[in-house]
Design a protein around this motif. Structure first.
Motif, PDB file in Angstrom:
ATOM      1  N   ARG A  22      -6.345   5.831  -5.168  1.00  0.00           N
ATOM      2  CA  ARG A  22      -5.537   6.275  -4.176  1.00  0.00           C
ATOM      3  C   ARG A  22      -6.455   5.983  -3.021  1.00  0.00           C
ATOM      4  O   ARG A  22      -6.064   5.982  -1.893  1.00  0.00           O
ATOM      5  CB  ARG A  22      -5.229   7.655  -4.379  1.00  0.00           C
ATOM      6  CG  ARG A  22      -4.059   8.047  -3.298  1.00  0.00           C
ATOM      7  CD  ARG A  22      -3.454   9.560  -3.521  1.00  0.00           C
ATOM      8  NE  ARG A  22      -4.538  10.546  -3.621  1.00  0.00           N
ATOM      9  CZ  ARG A  22      -4.026  11.815  -3.635  1.00  0.00           C
ATOM     10  NH1 ARG A  22      -2.774  12.017  -3.877  1.00  0.00           N
ATOM     11  NH2 ARG A  22      -5.185  12.807  -3.877  1.00  0.00           N
ATOM     12  N   LEU A  44       0.804   3.896  -2.961  1.00  0.00           N
ATOM     13  CA  LEU A  44       0.209   5.379  -2.755  1.00  0.00           C
ATOM     14  C   LEU A  44       1.164   6.380  -3.239  1.00  0.00           C
ATOM     15  O   LEU A  44       1.034   7.275  -3.693  1.00  0.00           O
ATOM     16  CB  LEU A  44       0.382   5.528  -1.204  1.00  0.00           C
ATOM     17  CG  LEU A  44      -0.194   7.033  -0.639  1.00  0.00           C
ATOM     18  CD1 LEU A  44      -1.328   7.484  -1.075  1.00  0.00           C
ATOM     19  CD2 LEU A  44      -0.056   7.070   0.961  1.00  0.00           C
ATOM     20  N   LEU A  69      -5.567   4.609   0.639  1.00  0.00           N
ATOM     21  CA  LEU A  69      -5.628   5.365   1.810  1.00  0.00           C
ATOM     22  C   LEU A  69      -6.525   4.749   2.770  1.00  0.00           C
ATOM     23  O   LEU A  69      -6.326   4.686   4.108  1.00  0.00           O
ATOM     24  CB  LEU A  69      -5.990   6.750   1.583  1.00  0.00           C
ATOM     25  CG  LEU A  69      -4.960   7.523   1.083  1.00  0.00           C
ATOM     26  CD1 LEU A  69      -5.680   8.895   0.496  1.00  0.00           C
ATOM     27  CD2 LEU A  69      -3.902   8.044   1.933  1.00  0.00           C
ATOM     28  N   ASN A 125       0.866  -1.223   0.025  1.00  0.00           N
ATOM     29  CA  ASN A 125      -0.127   0.011  -0.007  1.00  0.00           C
ATOM     30  C   ASN A 125       0.810   1.309   0.009  1.00  0.00           C
ATOM     31  O   ASN A 125       0.547   2.171  -0.824  1.00  0.00           O
ATOM     32  CB  ASN A 125      -0.861  -0.040   1.129  1.00  0.00           C
ATOM     33  CG  ASN A 125      -2.239  -0.953   1.062  1.00  0.00           C
ATOM     34  OD1 ASN A 125      -2.734  -1.258  -0.076  1.00  0.00           O
ATOM     35  ND2 ASN A 125      -2.607  -1.220   1.963  1.00  0.00           N
TER      36      ASN A 125
END
Length: 206
Positions: free
Chosen positions: A188, A168, A192, A164
């Motif tokens: 995104r 990101l 998040l 992740n």
């Protein structure tokens, strides 16, 4: 007899050069006619088959383009540009195993070509071979760091691998280069959320 062959080859080259000019100025039907003449006079000319394949593809005649690329590869299996072009058609048709074979052969002949790395990475991604896709996207981006599509696709690959933070970083880089690129904000936002950064996720998913 040898003199006849030489004259035919010379005449084929004239038609080929004429076809290249027609193609460059967008007169594709005229280019196609000239390529046909060139091939009639010299049916062993790899470059002419490759260029006629490009022209046929631009005219929407995909099957014929593939046939020309097949012939060019039979005549010279070590021409990376033609392998690459055939691979792209096969990838678009979801003929993934065949596309991968073309990109592998092209990459072996031209290992520093970022375009080949990019398309092979896309093929690995479509096949679910994520680590190999990631390695090729990394290689592509070393050669072309502002390739937005490669950044986005690497982000998707990292996301699927559960990386992740890396995903990101990729999606952030995409949005810096092109703030409205495709589904990047949505992607995104999902990343998040996975990182439990809920306020930021909501902003992207709003």
């Amino acid at each position: 007899y040898g003199e006849v062959i030489r004259l035919q080859s010379d005449a084929s080259e004239v038609y080929y050069r004429r076809a290249e000019i027609y193609k460059a100025i967008g007169q594709l039907e005229d280019a196609l006619n000239a390529y046909n003449e060139a091939i009639f006079l010299d049916p062993q000319n790899v470059a002419v088959f490759g260029s006629r394949g490009e022209t046929l593809y631009a005219l929407g005649r995909e099957e014929e383009a593939l046939a020309d690329y097949d012939m060019a590869v039979r005549l010279n299996p070590r021409e990376p540009a033609i392998l690459f072009k055939r691979g792209r058609i096969r990838l678009a048709r979801e003929q993934l195993t065949e596309a991968l074979a073309d990109f592998n052969a092209a990459a072996n002949l031209r290992p520093e070509d970022g375009k080949i790395a990019f398309e092979r990475a896309n093929t690995y991604l479509a096949l679910g071979r994520l680590q190999e896709a990631l390695a090729d996207f990394d290689n592509c981006l070393k050669l072309d760091p502002d390739n937005v599509t490669a950044l986005y696709n690497r982000g998707v690959t990292n996301q699927q691998l559960g990386n992740n933070l890396e995903a990101l970083a990729d999606f952030d880089a995409v949005l810096r280069l092109e703030p409205e690129y495709a589904q990047t904000r949505f992607k995104r936002g999902i990343v998040l959320k996975g990182l439990q950064r809920y306020d930021e996720a909501l902003a992207d998913l709003d």
